[in-house]
Motif scaffolding. Structure first.
Motif, mmCIF file in Angstrom:
data_model
loop_
_atom_site.group_PDB
_atom_site.id
_atom_site.type_symbol
_atom_site.label_atom_id
_atom_site.label_comp_id
_atom_site.label_asym_id
_atom_site.label_seq_id
_atom_site.Cartn_x
_atom_site.Cartn_y
_atom_site.Cartn_z
ATOM 1 N N ALA A 15 9.993 -16.322 20.100
ATOM 2 C CA ALA A 15 8.558 -16.056 19.980
ATOM 3 C C ALA A 15 8.226 -14.668 19.424
ATOM 4 O O ALA A 15 7.353 -14.554 18.553
ATOM 5 C CB ALA A 15 7.864 -16.282 21.315
ATOM 6 N N PRO A 16 8.853 -13.590 19.906
ATOM 7 C CA PRO A 16 8.476 -12.274 19.348
ATOM 8 C C PRO A 16 8.638 -12.206 17.829
ATOM 9 O O PRO A 16 7.750 -11.707 17.133
ATOM 10 C CB PRO A 16 9.418 -11.312 20.072
ATOM 11 N N ALA A 17 9.744 -12.723 17.327
ATOM 12 C CA ALA A 17 9.957 -12.702 15.871
ATOM 13 C C ALA A 17 8.932 -13.575 15.160
ATOM 14 O O ALA A 17 8.443 -13.223 14.076
ATOM 15 C CB ALA A 17 11.377 -13.165 15.544
ATOM 16 N N ALA A 18 8.585 -14.714 15.767
ATOM 17 C CA ALA A 18 7.628 -15.624 15.122
ATOM 18 C C ALA A 18 6.241 -15.004 15.045
ATOM 19 O O ALA A 18 5.559 -15.102 14.019
ATOM 20 C CB ALA A 18 7.584 -16.953 15.879
ATOM 21 N N LEU A 19 5.792 -14.350 16.131
ATOM 22 C CA LEU A 19 4.463 -13.728 16.106
ATOM 23 C C LEU A 19 4.431 -12.533 15.165
ATOM 24 O O LEU A 19 3.432 -12.294 14.493
ATOM 25 C CB LEU A 19 4.032 -13.326 17.514
ATOM 26 N N ARG A 20 5.528 -11.787 15.117
ATOM 27 C CA ARG A 20 5.587 -10.666 14.178
ATOM 28 C C ARG A 20 5.543 -11.194 12.736
ATOM 29 O O ARG A 20 4.825 -10.663 11.885
ATOM 30 C CB ARG A 20 6.860 -9.852 14.426
ATOM 31 N N ALA A 21 6.304 -12.264 12.460
ATOM 32 C CA ALA A 21 6.316 -12.841 11.115
ATOM 33 C C ALA A 21 4.958 -13.417 10.730
ATOM 34 O O ALA A 21 4.592 -13.433 9.542
ATOM 35 C CB ALA A 21 7.393 -13.925 11.020
ATOM 36 N N ALA A 22 4.197 -13.876 11.726
ATOM 37 C CA ALA A 22 2.857 -14.405 11.461
ATOM 38 C C ALA A 22 1.817 -13.299 11.290
ATOM 39 O O ALA A 22 0.633 -13.593 11.104
ATOM 40 C CB ALA A 22 2.439 -15.350 12.581
ATOM 41 N N GLY A 23 2.253 -12.048 11.365
ATOM 42 C CA GLY A 23 1.361 -10.938 11.031
ATOM 43 C C GLY A 23 0.620 -10.329 12.190
ATOM 44 O O GLY A 23 -0.421 -9.697 11.982
ATOM 45 N N LEU A 24 1.135 -10.469 13.417
ATOM 46 C CA LEU A 24 0.405 -9.933 14.563
ATOM 47 C C LEU A 24 0.103 -8.447 14.380
ATOM 48 O O LEU A 24 -1.042 -8.008 14.559
ATOM 49 C CB LEU A 24 1.200 -10.157 15.853
ATOM 50 N N VAL A 25 1.110 -7.659 14.033
ATOM 51 C CA VAL A 25 0.899 -6.220 13.881
ATOM 52 C C VAL A 25 -0.060 -5.932 12.731
ATOM 53 O O VAL A 25 -1.029 -5.174 12.872
ATOM 54 C CB VAL A 25 2.246 -5.508 13.679
ATOM 55 N N ASP A 26 0.191 -6.536 11.575
ATOM 56 C CA ASP A 26 -0.644 -6.273 10.398
ATOM 57 C C ASP A 26 -2.081 -6.712 10.629
ATOM 58 O O ASP A 26 -3.028 -6.025 10.204
ATOM 59 C CB ASP A 26 -0.079 -7.000 9.176
ATOM 60 N N ARG A 27 -2.272 -7.829 11.298
ATOM 61 C CA ARG A 27 -3.632 -8.338 11.490
ATOM 62 C C ARG A 27 -4.398 -7.524 12.534
ATOM 63 O O ARG A 27 -5.617 -7.370 12.424
ATOM 64 C CB ARG A 27 -3.578 -9.821 11.845
ATOM 65 N N LEU A 28 -3.694 -6.998 13.531
ATOM 66 C CA LEU A 28 -4.350 -6.078 14.462
ATOM 67 C C LEU A 28 -4.782 -4.801 13.737
ATOM 68 O O LEU A 28 -5.905 -4.311 13.929
ATOM 69 C CB LEU A 28 -3.416 -5.734 15.614
ATOM 70 N N ALA A 30 -5.389 -4.476 10.579
ATOM 71 C CA ALA A 30 -6.488 -4.811 9.668
ATOM 72 C C ALA A 30 -7.813 -4.925 10.408
ATOM 73 O O ALA A 30 -8.878 -4.701 9.822
ATOM 74 C CB ALA A 30 -6.180 -6.120 8.936
ATOM 75 N N ALA A 31 -7.740 -5.254 11.688
ATOM 76 C CA ALA A 31 -8.952 -5.347 12.508
ATOM 77 C C ALA A 31 -9.361 -3.999 13.084
ATOM 78 O O ALA A 31 -10.314 -3.916 13.854
ATOM 79 C CB ALA A 31 -8.732 -6.344 13.642
ATOM 80 N N GLY A 32 -8.627 -2.942 12.743
ATOM 81 C CA GLY A 32 -9.000 -1.597 13.165
ATOM 82 C C GLY A 32 -8.273 -1.077 14.380
ATOM 83 O O GLY A 32 -8.658 -0.050 14.936
ATOM 84 N N VAL A 273 -1.940 -16.026 16.904
ATOM 85 C CA VAL A 273 -2.125 -14.641 16.447
ATOM 86 C C VAL A 273 -3.608 -14.362 16.223
ATOM 87 O O VAL A 273 -4.124 -13.314 16.623
ATOM 88 C CB VAL A 273 -1.303 -14.371 15.181
ATOM 89 N N GLY A 274 -4.314 -15.293 15.601
ATOM 90 C CA GLY A 274 -5.752 -15.110 15.413
ATOM 91 C C GLY A 274 -6.493 -14.968 16.728
ATOM 92 O O GLY A 274 -7.380 -14.116 16.867
ATOM 93 N N HIS A 275 -6.126 -15.787 17.717
ATOM 94 C CA HIS A 275 -6.766 -15.689 19.029
ATOM 95 C C HIS A 275 -6.473 -14.346 19.695
ATOM 96 O O HIS A 275 -7.356 -13.740 20.312
ATOM 97 C CB HIS A 275 -6.282 -16.819 19.934
ATOM 98 N N LEU A 276 -5.237 -13.874 19.602
ATOM 99 C CA LEU A 276 -4.882 -12.590 20.207
ATOM 100 C C LEU A 276 -5.637 -11.446 19.547
ATOM 101 O O LEU A 276 -6.137 -10.534 20.226
ATOM 102 C CB LEU A 276 -3.369 -12.359 20.128
ATOM 103 N N VAL A 277 -5.713 -11.467 18.227
ATOM 104 C CA VAL A 277 -6.455 -10.421 17.516
ATOM 105 C C VAL A 277 -7.911 -10.445 17.932
ATOM 106 O O VAL A 277 -8.530 -9.396 18.214
ATOM 107 C CB VAL A 277 -6.298 -10.586 15.989
#
Length: 281
Positions: A15-28, A30-32, A273-277
């Motif tokens: 899971a950690p690798a999958a969420l990172r690959a789905a852009g969790l860090v980048d999308r957070l 990007a949301a400021g 990832v969208g829900h977490l962001v």
């Protein structure tokens, strides 16, 4: 926290690798929200344990719990919100140990489709991530060094009462654990009930445990342990998550039970990832 040692099959360690690959860090970002990615702890995949059938992989789970606690402690001194990506539910024992070490009266909001009140003497499977709240209430196996919380420092939210066996019902009643079952929550009252549950924990620091199996698996079949036609609709669950994440005293967020093997095209991980962001912003 890439571990599935405490559950009943492989997958959650990815899971950690999958969420990172789905852009969790980048999308957070990007949301400021500025993010520091502290990387992963060592991978601990599931293996069946023939030697300790009523407490599967307890030595490996105990090692993961300790490593989570050690890794989290220094992060609690930083002016940031730690977000721990699991992994199975036992990582919450390590996270809670770190919080209690810093704030002895720290509380727990257990947002989960199950109450996890099994113990080695009341379970057939011996799976330790079905025993998390039991350990935090002072029951379980001594090999897991979990802090014991006062019952008024715990709120359970979203569980399906139909999943409780006789031993768990007895333990729930004996401890007087406060719960809000999924059967009480609707789209109309979700945020109100979520806010009320958080308020009952008082003004101290609180760990939010979010197990994706609190979402009905017909809506969102990403959880390692599915609940089909049970628990909360996706929209209702994510409204509650957003309410919890906006609450005062939030000290850390643990995300558990994500099994990417149930999502071969990555659509559900992307939605998560969208829900977490959304919740964290």
């Amino acid at each position: 926290m890439p571990s599935s040692a405490g559950t009943h099959g492989p997958g959650q360690e990815k899971a950690p690798a999958a969420l990172r690959a789905a852009g969790l860090v980048d999308r957070l970002e990007a949301a400021g929200i500025p993010v520091t990615d502290h990387g992963d702890l060592p991978v601990e995949p599931f293996r069946a344990d023939r030697e300790r059938r009523n407490r599967q992989n307890v030595d490996r789970v105990a090692a993961v719990v300790r490593s989570v606690s050690v890794a989290l402690r220094p992060l609690l001194d930083a002016p940031a919100l730690p977000v721990l990506i699991g992994g199975d539910c036992t990582i919450t024992l390590g996270a809670m140990a770190a919080l209690v070490d810093k704030w002895p009266d720290a509380g727990l909001l257990y947002f989960d489709g199950d109450l996890d009140l099994s113990t080695p003497d009341s379970t057939v499977s011996g799976v330790l991530d079905t025993m998390v709240l039991a350990h935090l209430l002072g029951e379980g196996t001594p090999e897991l060094e979990a802090p014991v919380l006062a019952v008024d420092r715990i709120e359970a939210f979203g569980h399906d009462p139909r999943e409780l066996g006789p031993a768990s019902r007895e333990r729930l009643a004996r401890h007087g654990l406060r719960t809000t079952a999924c059967t009480e929550v609707t789209e109309a009252n979700a945020r109100e009930l979520a806010a009320r549950a958080w308020t009952r924990l008082g003004s101290g620091q609180v760990l939010l445990h979010f197990d994706v199996d609190v979402v009905d698996s017909v809506d969102f079949p990403l959880a390692n342990f599915p609940h089909f036609n049970e628990c909360l609709p996706e929209r209702v669950a994510m409204d509650c998550l957003a309410e919890f994440c906006s609450s005062p005293g939030l000290a850390a967020l643990v995300v558990t039970e994500v099994n990417p093997d149930r999502d071969p095209d990555g659509v559900l991980v992307d939605r998560l990832v969208g829900h977490l962001v959304n919740a964290l912003t």
